[in-house]
Scaffold this active site. Structure first.
Site, PDB file in Angstrom:
ATOM      1  N   LEU A 157       0.852  -1.196   0.000  1.00 60.47           N
ATOM      2  CA  LEU A 157       0.000   0.000   0.000  1.00 60.47           C
ATOM      3  C   LEU A 157       0.885   1.243   0.000  1.00 60.47           C
ATOM      4  O   LEU A 157       1.495   1.582   1.011  1.00 60.47           O
ATOM      5  CB  LEU A 157      -0.927  -0.016   1.212  1.00 60.47           C
ATOM      6  N   GLU A 158       0.928   1.920  -1.132  1.00 61.92           N
ATOM      7  CA  GLU A 158       1.818   3.071  -1.297  1.00 61.92           C
ATOM      8  C   GLU A 158       1.107   4.397  -1.058  1.00 61.92           C
ATOM      9  O   GLU A 158       1.696   5.458  -1.267  1.00 61.92           O
ATOM     10  CB  GLU A 158       2.439   3.044  -2.693  1.00 61.92           C
ATOM     11  N   ASN A 159      -0.146   4.340  -0.621  1.00 61.61           N
ATOM     12  CA  ASN A 159      -0.913   5.570  -0.412  1.00 61.61           C
ATOM     13  C   ASN A 159      -1.424   5.689   1.011  1.00 61.61           C
ATOM     14  O   ASN A 159      -2.465   6.258   1.269  1.00 61.61           O
ATOM     15  CB  ASN A 159      -2.081   5.632  -1.406  1.00 61.61           C
TER      16      ASN A 159
END
Length: 565
Positions: free
Chosen positions: A390-392
């Site tokens: 999860l990059e957000n």
């Protein structure tokens, strides 16, 4: 059909901010008996007396505080970075130790007008008090310097307390000297494995550091109120105590806490090899070689299927094979290929997130939905586990709950991997790092992305640029020395120059970094204080980009990982 996505990041502001600083980090010199703290109102007990803050950005607050009853809160706004300064009288040709305790958003500490080399140090956002420190030497005619703190544009407010400019008396007066602190209370142990234990205790007013004792022997010193003690022996009983320290001396020892290590260490993964190579397989066509799962080379021990898709149900995910984009690859063929990989001893996990992934787990309901839906995919497709990419943003509390629930459903064979960005693992206060530590007993490996990040801090406090061996080794050291077992750390790199916006290193650099960390050989400028022979291995984005380059990455890195000690 899934939306084509690439595992690329363009947010390099943190690295750019670091690059803009002229950092000078060094160990404080031992003070003489005549040395004093030359800063006035160093604990902000008198409000902002002796301090000036830009754009009225600073105020004195009563919580949180590190010592005493007050601290500075400064809030960046617009083009103002909340810079607070004080002019301090100093003695020419003298060495001073500059330090301060900080909390909150990005915080910087420095001194200008030294007459020699001005200094600065910083830390990313922190949920607990952290001490910044550096030293400077005054010029032959320097009688005053300007010390400063500031935050960073667009970031959260930061807090400062207990500032010190310690050295020869500059003649400008000082605050009253410290007294020996009281013994820490509340010492507790958690997360015990066969080789490590997490310790935490309550803050002691007036303390600038803490010392940890194991079976009556002092083993280390820290600045915060928690630490992970490593190097323990399985099935062994230990007794731990903590003391508080400052310039006046060391407190009595705390009440002891007893710890017995289990026979085997934590960490999940079932039968994952001691050293493993992870590769992301693309469920879409973005210009890299289109593959079936059966096309992935045998060098890959863990294959992360990229990516799951969000649903209308909060926290829940599904998987939609991009049959059209993958040249007619059917669901039945995919399931058969998953089974064949598993029969060959490989692990196949479903990856959640990616650059554009927007799965949100932020309450108990969404955590339950996440766990149930991932487990359903494991049963439907035969996946061995899940990869968190999860990059957000990630909520540590509820992602921990979700992964614990998934573990309860899947059992001890669950393979749990993570692929945070570099900024996510700069500090244990960051949500990703917190989550990894929270699930350490079921965590297989964290393959941090050592790319698309510009410059970052290493575990020695120095700044390193991506695309170098030092970037890999000095940043891996942060995880290795802050709670993760070596078997839970892997090096995540692009398979080719086209696979990422920046940070590519040749396969030979990856193997050199692995040797540096596991054997202490082939290091660059940075050399770790000790070796980590149980390091898990390496990861790449992606098997498709690797194939586009003739599998040049896996042909070199795969055999090297297999041959690690």
């Amino acid at each position: 059909m899934s939306t084509p996505r690439r595992k690329l990041r363009t947010r390099v502001w943190a690295g750019a901010a670091v690059a803009a600083l002229a950092l000078s980090l060094s160990t404080a010199v031992e003070a003489s008996a005549a040395d004093i703290n030359n800063a006035k109102n160093a604990g902000f007990e008198s409000g902002l007396s002796n301090w000036t803050c830009s754009a009225n950005s600073g105020t004195s607050v009563t919580t949180p505080v590190h010592g005493g009853t007050a601290a500075l809160r400064a809030a960046p706004s617009g083009q103002d970075n909340a810079r607070c300064t004080q002019t301090v009288a100093v003695r020419p040709s003298s060495t001073y130790s500059l330090s301060a305790w900080v909390q909150g958003g990005f915080a910087y500490l420095g001194a200008t007008g030294t007459g020699t080399t001005d200094v600065s140090t910083w830390t990313p956002d922190s949920t607990a008090w952290k001490q910044l420190s550096t030293t400077f030497t005054t010029g032959a005619s320097t009688t005053s310097v300007t010390l400063y703190t500031h935050g960073w544009y667009g970031q959260q407010p930061y807090f400062v307390d207990d500032v010190s400019v310690f050295g020869p008396d500059g003649g400008g007066g000082t605050d009253p000297g410290p007294t020996i602190p009281t013994a820490p209370t509340g010492l507790a142990a958690s997360g015990t494995t066969s080789t490590s234990v997490n310790l935490a205790w309550n803050t002691v007013s007036g303390a600038t550091g803490y010392a940890i004792y194991r079976d009556g022997t002092r083993i280390t010193a820290v600045t915060g109120t928690s630490a992970t003690v490593t190097g323990l022996t399985a099935s062994t009983s230990y007794s731990f105590q903590v003391t508080a320290t400052n310039a006046a001396g060391e407190s009595p020892r705390s009440t002891a806490v007893a710890v017995t290590t289990p026979a085997t260490g934590g960490g999940g993964g079932g039968t994952v090899p001691k050293h493993a190579v992870t590769g992301y397989w693309q469920n879409f066509n973005n210009g890299a070689t289109v593959q079936k799962l059966s096309d992935v080379p045998a060098a890959y021990d863990i294959i992360a299927v990229s990516f799951a898709d969000a649903t209308a149900t909060p926290g829940a995910v599904t998987f939609n094979l991009d049959t059209v984009g993958l040249n007619g690859y059917t669901v039945d063929q995919f399931k058969a290929d998953v089974a064949a990989k598993k029969a060959a001893g490989k692990k196949v996990v479903i990856s959640i997130g990616g650059e554009l992934g927007t799965i949100t787990v932020n309450n108990s309901t969404s955590a339950t939905n996440f766990a149930n839906s991932v487990y359903a995919l494991m049963q439907q497709y035969g996946f061995d586990g899940v990869d968190i990419d999860l990059e957000n943003g990630l909520n540590a509390t509820y992602m921990t709950q979700a992964l614990r629930s998934l573990s309860a459903l899947a059992g001890p064979s669950l393979v749990l991997t993570m692929a945070p960005q570099t900024i996510d693992m700069q500090s244990t206060s960051n949500s990703y790092f917190q989550t990894a530590l929270n699930v350490k007993d079921i965590l297989t490996v964290v393959n941090m992305q050592y790319y698309n990040s510009g410059t970052m801090l290493g575990c020695d406090g120095k700044v390193y640029a991506q695309g170098t061996i030092d970037f890999l080794t000095a940043l891996a050291c942060i995880q290795l020395e802050n709670g993760l077992a070596p078997s839970q750390v892997g090096l995540g790199v692009p398979a080719s120059t086209r696979a990422a916006g920046g940070g590519y290193v040749a396969p030979s650099v990856v193997t050199a970094a692995l040797d540096c960390l596991t054997k202490g050989t082939s290091c660059g400028t940075f050399k770790p204080a000790r070796t980590y022979p149980d390091l898990r291995g390496a990861m790449t984005w992606s098997t498709n980009w690797d194939a586009t380059s003739g599998n040049a990455w896996s042909n070199v890195v795969g055999p090297h990982v297999d041959a690690l000690p």
